[in-house]
Scaffold this active site. Structure first.
Site, PDB file in Angstrom:
ATOM      1  CB  CYS A 143      -0.911   0.012   1.229  1.00 15.42           C
ATOM      2  SG  CYS A 143      -2.005  -1.409   1.302  1.00 15.42           S
TER       3      CYS A 143
HETATM    4  N1  LIG Z   1      -3.064  -5.740   2.060  1.00 13.39           N
HETATM    5  C1  LIG Z   1      -3.203  -4.758   2.925  1.00 13.39           C
HETATM    6  O1  LIG Z   1      -2.529  -4.706   3.950  1.00 13.39           O
HETATM    7  C2  LIG Z   1      -4.222  -3.648   2.686  1.00 13.39           C
HETATM    8  C3  LIG Z   1      -4.516  -2.782   3.737  1.00 13.39           C
HETATM    9  C4  LIG Z   1      -5.466  -1.784   3.541  1.00 13.39           C
HETATM   10  C5  LIG Z   1      -6.090  -1.640   2.307  1.00 13.39           C
HETATM   11  N2  LIG Z   1      -5.764  -2.474   1.280  1.00 13.39           N
HETATM   12  C6  LIG Z   1      -6.477  -2.294   0.006  1.00 13.39           C
HETATM   13  O2  LIG Z   1      -7.487  -3.288  -0.092  1.00 13.39           O
HETATM   14  C7  LIG Z   1      -7.672  -3.696  -1.444  1.00 13.39           C
HETATM   15  C8  LIG Z   1      -7.459  -5.208  -1.574  1.00 13.39           C
HETATM   16  O3  LIG Z   1      -6.119  -5.497  -1.239  1.00 13.39           O
HETATM   17  P1  LIG Z   1      -5.620  -6.945  -0.849  1.00 13.39           P
HETATM   18  O4  LIG Z   1      -4.286  -6.755  -0.222  1.00 13.39           O
HETATM   19  O5  LIG Z   1      -6.681  -7.688  -0.117  1.00 13.39           O
HETATM   20  O6  LIG Z   1      -5.436  -7.605  -2.298  1.00 13.39           O
HETATM   21  P2  LIG Z   1      -5.120  -9.137  -2.621  1.00 13.39           P
HETATM   22  O7  LIG Z   1      -4.397  -9.143  -3.895  1.00 13.39           O
HETATM   23  O8  LIG Z   1      -4.551  -9.818  -1.417  1.00 13.39           O
HETATM   24  O9  LIG Z   1      -6.574  -9.787  -2.829  1.00 13.39           O
HETATM   25  C9  LIG Z   1      -7.473  -9.335  -3.769  1.00 13.39           C
HETATM   26  C10 LIG Z   1      -8.302 -10.520  -4.262  1.00 13.39           C
HETATM   27  O10 LIG Z   1      -9.259  -9.991  -5.181  1.00 13.39           O
HETATM   28  C11 LIG Z   1      -9.419 -10.934  -6.226  1.00 13.39           C
HETATM   29  N3  LIG Z   1      -9.992 -10.264  -7.390  1.00 13.39           N
HETATM   30  C12 LIG Z   1      -9.360  -9.483  -8.312  1.00 13.39           C
HETATM   31  N4  LIG Z   1     -10.259  -9.029  -9.210  1.00 13.39           N
HETATM   32  C13 LIG Z   1     -11.466  -9.531  -8.845  1.00 13.39           C
HETATM   33  C14 LIG Z   1     -12.779  -9.420  -9.383  1.00 13.39           C
HETATM   34  N5  LIG Z   1     -13.038  -8.690 -10.467  1.00 13.39           N
HETATM   35  N6  LIG Z   1     -13.778 -10.076  -8.770  1.00 13.39           N
HETATM   36  C15 LIG Z   1     -13.534 -10.833  -7.665  1.00 13.39           C
HETATM   37  N7  LIG Z   1     -12.315 -10.969  -7.105  1.00 13.39           N
HETATM   38  C16 LIG Z   1     -11.304 -10.319  -7.696  1.00 13.39           C
HETATM   39  C17 LIG Z   1      -8.025 -11.491  -6.451  1.00 13.39           C
HETATM   40  O11 LIG Z   1      -8.072 -12.739  -7.105  1.00 13.39           O
HETATM   41  C18 LIG Z   1      -7.501 -11.580  -5.014  1.00 13.39           C
HETATM   42  O12 LIG Z   1      -7.741 -12.855  -4.431  1.00 13.39           O
HETATM   43  C19 LIG Z   1      -6.674  -2.860  -2.256  1.00 13.39           C
HETATM   44  O13 LIG Z   1      -7.336  -1.704  -2.694  1.00 13.39           O
HETATM   45  C20 LIG Z   1      -5.618  -2.479  -1.224  1.00 13.39           C
HETATM   46  O14 LIG Z   1      -4.960  -1.279  -1.582  1.00 13.39           O
HETATM   47  C21 LIG Z   1      -4.859  -3.488   1.453  1.00 13.39           C
END
Ligand SMILES: NC(=O)c1ccc[n+]([C@@H]2O[C@H](COP(=O)([O-])OP(=O)(O)OC[C@H]3O[C@@H](n4cnc5c(N)ncnc54)[C@H](O)[C@@H]3O)[C@@H](O)[C@H]2O)c1
Length: 316
Positions: free
Chosen positions: A260
């Protein structure tokens, strides 16, 4: 039994949310386009460090099911979108996964549903990008369904501040949308903080991460300066960190990493540039951080040479 919450995107953000929903006694399902992720969860296996296989087992015992079929979203009271918002290979914001997920949700949207976006994005995303896509099939946000934005603040690996114990910022397209979103999250977390609107909540999330980005750049630049003039940066930080107010210690290193912190400021810079505004602090921070890997490699090389070792053969 009706589904209370459907989570779209079962990664670092979506899976812990689904687990918390199950713990809190909500009926939950998950949808992910990654067949391996779904097969793992259906087989009782977790792909996320903070979630153990036993947690997935407990979720499944509580009725949780994961599917690649978006039909599982139909009839859910609340749909939470947790898909990635990363960067393109050229380093620009990549909203494609979010657009695809929102289009999928739109196809299964029913009157009365609360749709909440948790993915991080620039201010205006919920109203200007998500809302028109959700309204494409005729239902209106704030009238026929509720639209909300609630940034995730999860800190993977942090045992002290969990999803439940970290205050949750919540916002809505209308006051009523925000009220529905707050009522939903109050079932999952100890404290809900309602923002004035979705743009304030979106900006709050990016500001939190931009704060860390800029401060990491500052401490790194201070480290480069201290190195050049013979000041011990670690002793500087040890001393400065004793101030009980007005100073938060960041540690120098080879730059900035993680999902992030290096990414989110890019969303703000790109959107601000489109609006004719330059974020000078973020641009300056980026220049410092981009130069850090080279600086650290150079320091390592100098130290090896000073110790009489050949950098080409040394293992650090
Ligand atoms: N990882 C962190 O620590 C964190 C913290 C705060 C906010 N965020 C934000 O949260 C959001 C998600 O991040 P994350 O780390 O969970 O990502 P991630 O990559 O771990 O997981 C995202 C999941 O979404 C799935 N995906 C992608 N496109 C899709 C679709 N069209 N339909 C259904 N599923 C779909 C992927 O296959 C994946 O399993 C991002 O915007 C990120 O910036 C992440």
């Amino acid at each position: 039994m009706c589904t209370e919450v459907a989570v779209v995107g079962l990664g670092y953000v979506g899976l812990p949310l689904a687990r918390r929903a199950c713990e809190a006694g909500l009926t939950a399902v998950g949808h992910d386009i990654d067949a391996e992720v779904v097969a793992g969860l259906e087989g009782g296996r977790s792909h996320i460090g903070d979630i153990h296989d036993g947690d997935v087992g407990a979720m499944r015992a509580a009725g949780f099911r994961a599917s690649t079929d978006p039909a599982v979203l139909a009839g859910a009271h609340t749909v939470v979108i947790c898909v990635p918002t990363g960067l393109t290979p050229a380093g620009e914001p990549d909203l494609e996964p979010l657009l695809a997920a929102v289009r999928t949700v739109a196809r299964h949207l029913e009157p009365g549903t609360l749709v909440c976006v948790e993915s991080t994005s620039h201010p205006g995303t919920t109203e200007e990008i998500v809302r028109p896509l959700l309204e494409a099939h005729g239902l209106r946000a704030g009238e026929d369904f509720h639209l909300a934005y609630s940034p995730e603040r999860i800190d993977p690996g942090n045992r002290r501040y969990t999803l439940r114990t970290t205050p949750k910022v919540v916002s809505g397209s209308t006051e009523l949308c925000a009220k529905h979103a707050a009522a939903f999250y109050e079932r999952l977390v100890d404290e809900v903080v309602v923002a004035a609107g979705t743009r304030e909540a979106e900006m709050a999330k990016i500001l939190e991460n931009a704060y860390r980005y800029v401060n990491i750049a500052l401490v790194n630049e201070a480290a480069v300066y201290c190195d050049r003039v013979g000041i011990d940066i670690w002793d500087v930080l040890r001393c400065a960190d004793t101030k009980p107010f007005g100073f938060s210690a960041f540690r120098p290193g080879p730059g900035v990493g993680g999902h992030c912190i290096p990414v989110d400021p890019r969303y703000l810079m790109a959107r601000a540039a489109e609006q004719g505004f330059t974020f000078h602090t973020l641009g300056a921070a980026r220049a410092v951080l981009d130069a850090m890997p080279d600086h650290v490699a150079g320091r390592a090389r100098d130290l090896l040479v000073a110790a009489g070792k050949d950098p080409a053969r040394a293992r650090v």
